[in-house]
Design an enzyme around this catalytic site. Sequence first.
Site, PDB file in Angstrom:
ATOM      1  N   CYS A  64      -1.201   4.755  10.346  1.00 25.11           N
ATOM      2  CA  CYS A  64      -2.577   4.318  10.553  1.00 25.11           C
ATOM      3  C   CYS A  64      -3.128   3.524   9.360  1.00 25.11           C
ATOM      4  O   CYS A  64      -2.482   3.343   8.329  1.00 25.11           O
ATOM      5  CB  CYS A  64      -3.467   5.529  10.819  1.00 25.11           C
ATOM      6  SG  CYS A  64      -3.659   6.594   9.382  1.00 25.11           S
ATOM      7  N   ALA A  67      -3.291   5.276   6.041  1.00 27.77           N
ATOM      8  CA  ALA A  67      -1.975   5.310   5.393  1.00 27.77           C
ATOM      9  C   ALA A  67      -1.696   3.989   4.679  1.00 27.77           C
ATOM     10  O   ALA A  67      -1.142   3.971   3.576  1.00 27.77           O
ATOM     11  CB  ALA A  67      -0.882   5.600   6.421  1.00 27.77           C
ATOM     12  N   ARG A  98       5.406   9.349  -1.083  1.00 31.04           N
ATOM     13  CA  ARG A  98       5.999   8.013  -0.951  1.00 31.04           C
ATOM     14  C   ARG A  98       6.965   7.604  -2.069  1.00 31.04           C
ATOM     15  O   ARG A  98       7.426   6.484  -2.119  1.00 31.04           O
ATOM     16  CB  ARG A  98       4.896   6.960  -0.789  1.00 31.04           C
ATOM     17  CG  ARG A  98       4.677   6.611   0.674  1.00 31.04           C
ATOM     18  CD  ARG A  98       3.640   5.545   0.858  1.00 31.04           C
ATOM     19  NE  ARG A  98       3.976   4.280   0.244  1.00 31.04           N
ATOM     20  CZ  ARG A  98       4.741   3.348   0.811  1.00 31.04           C
ATOM     21  NH1 ARG A  98       5.258   3.532   1.984  1.00 31.04           N
ATOM     22  NH2 ARG A  98       4.984   2.213   0.176  1.00 31.04           N
ATOM     23  N   HIS A 197      -3.947  -2.247   4.722  1.00 25.32           N
ATOM     24  CA  HIS A 197      -3.598  -3.121   3.592  1.00 25.32           C
ATOM     25  C   HIS A 197      -4.737  -4.112   3.337  1.00 25.32           C
ATOM     26  O   HIS A 197      -5.154  -4.333   2.204  1.00 25.32           O
ATOM     27  CB  HIS A 197      -2.325  -3.925   3.890  1.00 25.32           C
ATOM     28  CG  HIS A 197      -1.143  -3.085   4.253  1.00 25.32           C
ATOM     29  ND1 HIS A 197      -0.210  -3.491   5.172  1.00 25.32           N
ATOM     30  CD2 HIS A 197      -0.745  -1.858   3.828  1.00 25.32           C
ATOM     31  CE1 HIS A 197       0.728  -2.555   5.290  1.00 25.32           C
ATOM     32  NE2 HIS A 197       0.425  -1.561   4.490  1.00 25.32           N
TER      33      HIS A 197
END
Lengths: 544, 458
Positions: A64, A67, A98, A197
Amino acid sequence: MTIKTEKPLLSAEAVKKDLLAKYPAKAGRRRAQQMVAAPGPGREAPEIVSNARTLPGVITMRGCTYAGCKGVVLGPTRDIVNITHGPIGCGFYSWLTRRNQTDASADGAENYMTYCFSTDMQDNDIVFGGEKKLKAAIREACALFKPKAVSIFATCPVGLIGDDIHSVAREMSEETGINVFGFSCEGYKGVSQSAGHHIANNGLFKNIIGINDNGPDGKFKINMLGEYNIGGDAFEIERLLEKCGITLVAAFSGNSTYDKFAASHTADLNCVMCHRSINYVAEMMDTKFGIPWCKVNFIGAAATAKSLRKIAAYFEDAELAKRVEEVIAAEMPSVEKVQAEVRPRCEGKTAMLFVGGSRAHHYQELFKEIGMRCVAAGYEFAHRDDYEGRAVLPSIKVDADSRNIEELHVTPDPHRHQPRKSPEDKERLAAAGFSFKDYEGMIPDMEAGALVIDDLNEHEAGRLIALYKPDIFCAGIKEKYGAHKRGLPMKQLHSYDSGGPYAGFAGAVNFYREIDRLVNSNVFGLIPAPWQESPELYAHFAWD
Amino acid sequence: MLLRHTPKEITGREALVINPAKTCQPIGAMVAALGIEGCLPHSHGSQGCCAYHRSTLSRHYKEPVMAATSSFTEGASVFGGQANLLAAIQTIFALYNPEVIAVHTTCLSETIGDDVPQIAEKARQEGKVPPGKHVINASTPSYVGSHVTGFSNMCLGIVKNLAVKTGKRNGKINIIPGFTEPSDMEEIKRICAMMKVPVILFPDTSGVLNGPLTGKYLMFPKAGTPVEELKATGDSRATLALGEWASADAAKYLDSAFKVPPVILDLPIGLSATDRFVDALRKAAGVTVPASVEFERGQLLDVMADMHPYLYGKKVAIAGDPDQVTALAEFFLVLGMLPVHIVTGTPGKRFEERIHKMTGTMGRPVNVKCPGDMFLLHQWIKNEPVDLLVGNTYLKYIARDEDIPLVRHGFPILDRIGHSYFPTVGYKGGLRLIEKILTALMDRQDRDSTETGFELVM
């Protein structure tokens, strides 16, 4: 580097038909537009539908917006206190998962990456609003840690109940005297991580970039954009840049700090690794500060050498160009040695890559360098320009899901805008073969007939593996163990499972060895038990 | 130092949770749903929830974890997720054809108030659910409780949606094993088989989340509790709910709806809790405890006696889920250890009370917080160091900074294997726990002892 391609690929059309056979009619029609055959190197890429809504129920690989924003772009910065405003889950799942490495070994260095901060919203907060709790949480964080910056990440319910995180941020900035800023990255925005992003890029640009004019000294100053230091990739790139005498002002955002972001506008070139996740910052910095950007790729030894030469070409400095050649010459022998060692064991084997918004493209370089073919690939959250190249940008239609992501209107900064290259410089560089803002996309690099599929799902992955029987499958953790169960080695290209770095020259060596280990593993050859291989019945005499 | 900003001085926090000792409801619901044979869990919300849950569970179990999502966009969040769920149900049956779709909600779908049972009904009426297939549901808002609550709510959803009463008792005992490992569920079934008690254990992730590598991937392996068995839970003689937090609600529902008497027990971790489980099972089923079970009990007790000097007086800090932590604390007390710092992130009034009551005989104060977080636990440890940490993988940061051995237990364990295959419940599980604890403590003693004091025989 030549790849053996004698063995014909499966017919992309036939594979596509198989993949689509089970879908309900309407869903199948939509998926069909997200699958194309690569026309072969140098040929114009066909249009592929991407950055489109995920079909509900398909078992998607996607995540999503939160994230993409908190997890991917802002996660790797060590000295910002990142507070997740929402119920506990989102903060919990993005806590250290991550493999972004950071070097906080300097005396007094701050490092909050090992911490998870959350407002842990409860039903009362959902009913009566969570702004009060958010303010209290920021106060508590400031009192405990005295950080230089606090950021707030909105989760799904925050947008729905109407908490105004930005006004909270403004108020708390005034109260605490530090930079507090928010990201409206509710999970339901956009169609994938990609929207996150963009939101992260906007937030960095509005709140941090350009607020500190005291950058580092250096003759050749660059930023590295879209490099997240998974498994230490950024450290290898930093090593190479330093060896070449290139000053890294800031990385977005592997091994990064707040102060480096703040001074990133003092760099003279922006190098873009992951085009999808960070091109917005590159574009906006060009407009506001006059810093040109170009695409680089440090995944693959040849690509690394090419990228270093490209940076040298930009600065038009003979001394730098010479040093870059010396570094390449010094590094390549150990790379070539391992290539030669591994290649006979890997040559002709096939790979599939379904990951990211750049990685599915970049990693094809490394496979090619040991003679492996990529038979199918696709991105999880990319847009058409990542597939077909930036030339298609003007023809991309902005749909409803993209329209709700803010597009910043950027103008040149009256004090800080300083074109690093004049139009004449740019022309001269272009004539010499240097290209600005150049991303050609993945499809033009792929073998003719290789299948390109956007937003692959579990059903399609299973069919692809059954049909192509590749030697290795590359995707993320959710896809990992399903591949193993099918008797197929799998390499994660989001977080690399356990290895890395895979960037640069040292990284290429690591990757060759890793792929050699995987595609020549003994484990998968042991699947049939001895009695399954010769299942004839044995009998005993009754008197035994 | 990895947690270099954690101060020794403890200041009160009202709003900020740091390093949580819990996560959210839907992931627990997903785990419970995976314990139904032929079931595909479905997350009704934005797709990130499902992606995060699947990733975390894949890392914990090192197994494929399949689940679908309604993939809400902004439009669905405004107009409701009905169209998304209807499309999802149709696509799931077309592509994957499970026996059951188990839909759980998220903070998103709960906040906008989607009515999942109504949408599922609409799907049935529109023919999107093939005959004989099931769409079940549980309400799991992330802003209430924790992953344990979500597990409990899906257990409740299972019996609410599937259990029926035919009026004919089936002579079986329902067992709800709690949010435990597939190995634990397997072990409970083994104990029941030793006692010759026919049981319906649900949910049952053994064989689903610790499956074999065969070269053929089965999205729905022949494992998990079959739907027919779940239906039959309404006809059982009794329900043993192992763990009040994770299992009691479903047991209570079976009592109120079908008059199946519930027995609410602790998780059978450690000798005393396993004794209570075996005893309750014996009484509910009307059987005698066989010598084989007594033999295993005796083995555990034997090791407890033999190794007591290495455990006695050792201070322990525990973080985890309330059912696990309660049982572990009791076991440690029996072993002569001192559980001095205890947190769980899962809220519940009775937890602190229970721990205080249990540790009352210890003759010293105990730090216990519910809901608490690992930041607070770390601060307590800085003020009073311990000899051992017990909890999930996130404790390794405290373990390294403070140089304390860690025994991994609970959820999630992201950096070691074993939990899927070797149980910690039952007498055998007690043995394994002691072995792990002793290995951690003795390795430390070997590392830290002087050359003069270095021991060959321990």
